[in-house]
Design a protein around this motif. Structure first.
Motif, PDB file in Angstrom:
ATOM      1  N   GLU A  65       0.855  -1.193   0.000  1.00 23.98           N
ATOM      2  CA  GLU A  65       0.000   0.000   0.000  1.00 23.98           C
ATOM      3  C   GLU A  65       0.885   1.235   0.000  1.00 23.98           C
ATOM      4  OE1 GLU A  65      -3.007   0.192   2.989  1.00 23.98           O
ATOM      5  OE2 GLU A  65      -3.985  -1.636   2.287  1.00 23.98           O
ATOM      6  N   LEU A  66       0.675   2.104  -0.998  1.00 23.22           N
ATOM      7  CA  LEU A  66       1.481   3.318  -1.131  1.00 23.22           C
ATOM      8  C   LEU A  66       0.834   4.521  -0.464  1.00 23.22           C
ATOM      9  CD1 LEU A  66       2.563   2.851  -4.847  1.00 23.22           C
ATOM     10  CD2 LEU A  66       3.761   2.135  -2.757  1.00 23.22           C
ATOM     11  N   GLY A  67      -0.493   4.524  -0.348  1.00 23.40           N
ATOM     12  CA  GLY A  67      -1.173   5.623   0.325  1.00 23.40           C
ATOM     13  C   GLY A  67      -2.464   6.005  -0.366  1.00 23.40           C
ATOM     14  N   PRO A  68      -3.203   6.952   0.226  1.00 23.67           N
ATOM     15  CA  PRO A  68      -4.461   7.416  -0.365  1.00 23.67           C
ATOM     16  C   PRO A  68      -4.232   8.056  -1.736  1.00 23.67           C
ATOM     17  CG  PRO A  68      -4.262   8.150   1.911  1.00 23.67           C
ATOM     18  CD  PRO A  68      -2.930   7.590   1.512  1.00 23.67           C
ATOM     19  N   ALA A  69      -4.948   7.585  -2.728  1.00 22.38           N
ATOM     20  CA  ALA A  69      -4.772   8.073  -4.103  1.00 22.38           C
ATOM     21  C   ALA A  69      -5.060   9.560  -4.212  1.00 22.38           C
ATOM     22  CB  ALA A  69      -5.664   7.283  -5.053  1.00 22.38           C
ATOM     23  N   ASP A  70      -6.070  10.053  -3.499  1.00 20.39           N
ATOM     24  CA  ASP A  70      -6.411  11.476  -3.613  1.00 20.39           C
ATOM     25  C   ASP A  70      -5.313  12.378  -3.047  1.00 20.39           C
ATOM     26  OD1 ASP A  70      -6.974  10.688  -1.003  1.00 20.39           O
ATOM     27  OD2 ASP A  70      -8.793  11.883  -0.835  1.00 20.39           O
ATOM     28  N   GLU A  71      -4.541  11.904  -2.078  1.00 18.56           N
ATOM     29  CA  GLU A  71      -3.428  12.679  -1.539  1.00 18.56           C
ATOM     30  C   GLU A  71      -2.209  12.618  -2.452  1.00 18.56           C
ATOM     31  OE1 GLU A  71      -2.503  11.562   2.472  1.00 18.56           O
ATOM     32  OE2 GLU A  71      -4.589  11.774   3.124  1.00 18.56           O
ATOM     33  N   LEU A  72      -2.021  11.478  -3.132  1.00 18.34           N
ATOM     34  CA  LEU A  72      -0.842  11.289  -3.970  1.00 18.34           C
ATOM     35  C   LEU A  72      -0.994  11.872  -5.372  1.00 18.34           C
ATOM     36  CD1 LEU A  72       0.051   7.648  -2.918  1.00 18.34           C
ATOM     37  CD2 LEU A  72       1.277   9.746  -2.322  1.00 18.34           C
ATOM     38  N   GLU A  73      -2.227  12.107  -5.813  1.00 16.20           N
ATOM     39  CA  GLU A  73      -2.432  12.556  -7.188  1.00 16.20           C
ATOM     40  C   GLU A  73      -1.825  13.925  -7.476  1.00 16.20           C
ATOM     41  OE1 GLU A  73      -6.605  12.548  -7.941  1.00 16.20           O
ATOM     42  OE2 GLU A  73      -7.021  14.219  -6.614  1.00 16.20           O
ATOM     43  N   ASP A  74      -1.624  14.754  -6.462  1.00 18.77           N
ATOM     44  CA  ASP A  74      -1.052  16.084  -6.655  1.00 18.77           C
ATOM     45  C   ASP A  74       0.418  16.157  -6.246  1.00 18.77           C
ATOM     46  OD1 ASP A  74      -3.491  17.090  -7.584  1.00 18.77           O
ATOM     47  OD2 ASP A  74      -4.191  17.488  -5.547  1.00 18.77           O
ATOM     48  N   GLN A  75       1.033  15.005  -5.971  1.00 23.61           N
ATOM     49  CA  GLN A  75       2.414  14.969  -5.513  1.00 23.61           C
ATOM     50  C   GLN A  75       3.294  14.228  -6.514  1.00 23.61           C
ATOM     51  OE1 GLN A  75       2.906  13.297  -1.606  1.00 23.61           O
ATOM     52  NE2 GLN A  75       0.999  14.156  -0.859  1.00 23.61           N
ATOM     53  N   SER A  76       4.569  14.531  -6.492  1.00 18.89           N
ATOM     54  CA  SER A  76       5.547  13.720  -7.203  1.00 18.89           C
ATOM     55  C   SER A  76       6.123  12.726  -6.202  1.00 18.89           C
ATOM     56  CB  SER A  76       6.674  14.591  -7.753  1.00 18.89           C
ATOM     57  OG  SER A  76       6.182  15.446  -8.751  1.00 18.89           O
ATOM     58  N   PHE A  77       6.270  11.489  -6.629  1.00 14.72           N
ATOM     59  CA  PHE A  77       6.851  10.473  -5.752  1.00 14.72           C
ATOM     60  C   PHE A  77       7.520   9.406  -6.603  1.00 14.72           C
ATOM     61  CE2 PHE A  77       2.497   9.216  -6.550  1.00 14.72           C
ATOM     62  CZ  PHE A  77       2.548   7.848  -6.742  1.00 14.72           C
ATOM     63  N   SER A  78       8.424   8.679  -5.975  1.00 13.72           N
ATOM     64  CA  SER A  78       9.107   7.593  -6.662  1.00 13.72           C
ATOM     65  C   SER A  78       8.884   6.298  -5.893  1.00 13.72           C
ATOM     66  CB  SER A  78      10.598   7.885  -6.799  1.00 13.72           C
ATOM     67  OG  SER A  78      11.196   7.976  -5.535  1.00 13.72           O
ATOM     68  N   VAL A  79       8.843   5.209  -6.643  1.00 15.54           N
ATOM     69  CA  VAL A  79       8.683   3.873  -6.071  1.00 15.54           C
ATOM     70  C   VAL A  79       9.806   3.011  -6.632  1.00 15.54           C
ATOM     71  CG1 VAL A  79       7.196   1.844  -5.917  1.00 15.54           C
ATOM     72  CG2 VAL A  79       6.181   4.130  -5.889  1.00 15.54           C
ATOM     73  N   VAL A  80      10.482   2.303  -5.745  1.00 19.41           N
ATOM     74  CA  VAL A  80      11.556   1.395  -6.136  1.00 19.41           C
ATOM     75  C   VAL A  80      11.190  -0.001  -5.637  1.00 19.41           C
ATOM     76  CG1 VAL A  80      13.998   0.830  -5.861  1.00 19.41           C
ATOM     77  CG2 VAL A  80      13.276   3.216  -6.062  1.00 19.41           C
ATOM     78  N   LEU A  81      11.393  -0.979  -6.504  1.00 22.83           N
ATOM     79  CA  LEU A  81      11.032  -2.367  -6.193  1.00 22.83           C
ATOM     80  C   LEU A  81      12.225  -3.273  -6.468  1.00 22.83           C
ATOM     81  CD1 LEU A  81       8.993  -4.742  -5.752  1.00 22.83           C
ATOM     82  CD2 LEU A  81       8.487  -4.561  -8.200  1.00 22.83           C
ATOM     83  N   ARG A  82      12.492  -4.172  -5.517  1.00 28.23           N
ATOM     84  CA  ARG A  82      13.446  -5.250  -5.754  1.00 28.23           C
ATOM     85  C   ARG A  82      12.760  -6.556  -5.395  1.00 28.23           C
ATOM     86  NH1 ARG A  82      16.538  -8.716  -3.192  1.00 28.23           N
ATOM     87  NH2 ARG A  82      16.386  -7.729  -1.162  1.00 28.23           N
ATOM     88  N   VAL A  83      12.733  -7.460  -6.345  1.00 24.81           N
ATOM     89  CA  VAL A  83      12.211  -8.808  -6.129  1.00 24.81           C
ATOM     90  C   VAL A  83      13.281  -9.764  -6.631  1.00 24.81           C
ATOM     91  CG1 VAL A  83      10.414 -10.481  -6.672  1.00 24.81           C
ATOM     92  CG2 VAL A  83       9.824  -8.066  -6.439  1.00 24.81           C
ATOM     93  N   HIS A  84      13.933 -10.430  -5.677  1.00 24.27           N
ATOM     94  CA  HIS A  84      15.064 -11.312  -6.006  1.00 24.27           C
ATOM     95  C   HIS A  84      16.075 -10.531  -6.835  1.00 24.27           C
ATOM     96  CE1 HIS A  84      13.039 -14.761  -4.208  1.00 24.27           C
ATOM     97  NE2 HIS A  84      11.944 -14.303  -4.764  1.00 24.27           N
TER      98      HIS A  84
END
Length: 95
Positions: A65-84
């Motif tokens: 879970e990254l957070g409430p969509a309505d709060e994130l829609e006006d923000q810039s953010f980055s997501v990093v994923l490592r799977v194996h």
């Protein structure tokens, strides 16, 4: 919303928003033997350099879970994923 961010023979990654208006990163493994999502230290998600809790449903499905969509829609953010051995990052921002 169910937007595919990545897909290969072992792993698919989706950005989703469901009825509860929470933005999530959904991970789906096509083969639990090749890409087991239930191994805690092998599935890591960061958002804006902070770790995000990953909820494992089984060896082939996990959600962060990254957070409430309505709060994130006006923000810039980055997501990093490592799977194996897979490592990828995405930048998101207001459209």
């Amino acid at each position: 919303m169910h937007e595919q961010l990545h897909s290969d023979d072992n792993l698919s990654v989706f950005l989703t928003i469901e009825d509860d208006d929470i933005l999530r990163l959904e991970l789906v493994s096509q083969d639990a033997d090749a890409c087991d999502l239930s191994i805690d230290d092998e599935v890591v998600v960061f958002m804006n350099d902070a770790p995000v809790d990953v909820q494992v449903e089984d060896a082939t499905h996990a959600v962060a879970e990254l957070g409430p969509a309505d709060e994130l829609e006006d923000q810039s953010f980055s997501v990093v994923l490592r799977v194996h051995e897979f490592f990828e990052g995405w930048d998101f921002g207001p459209q």
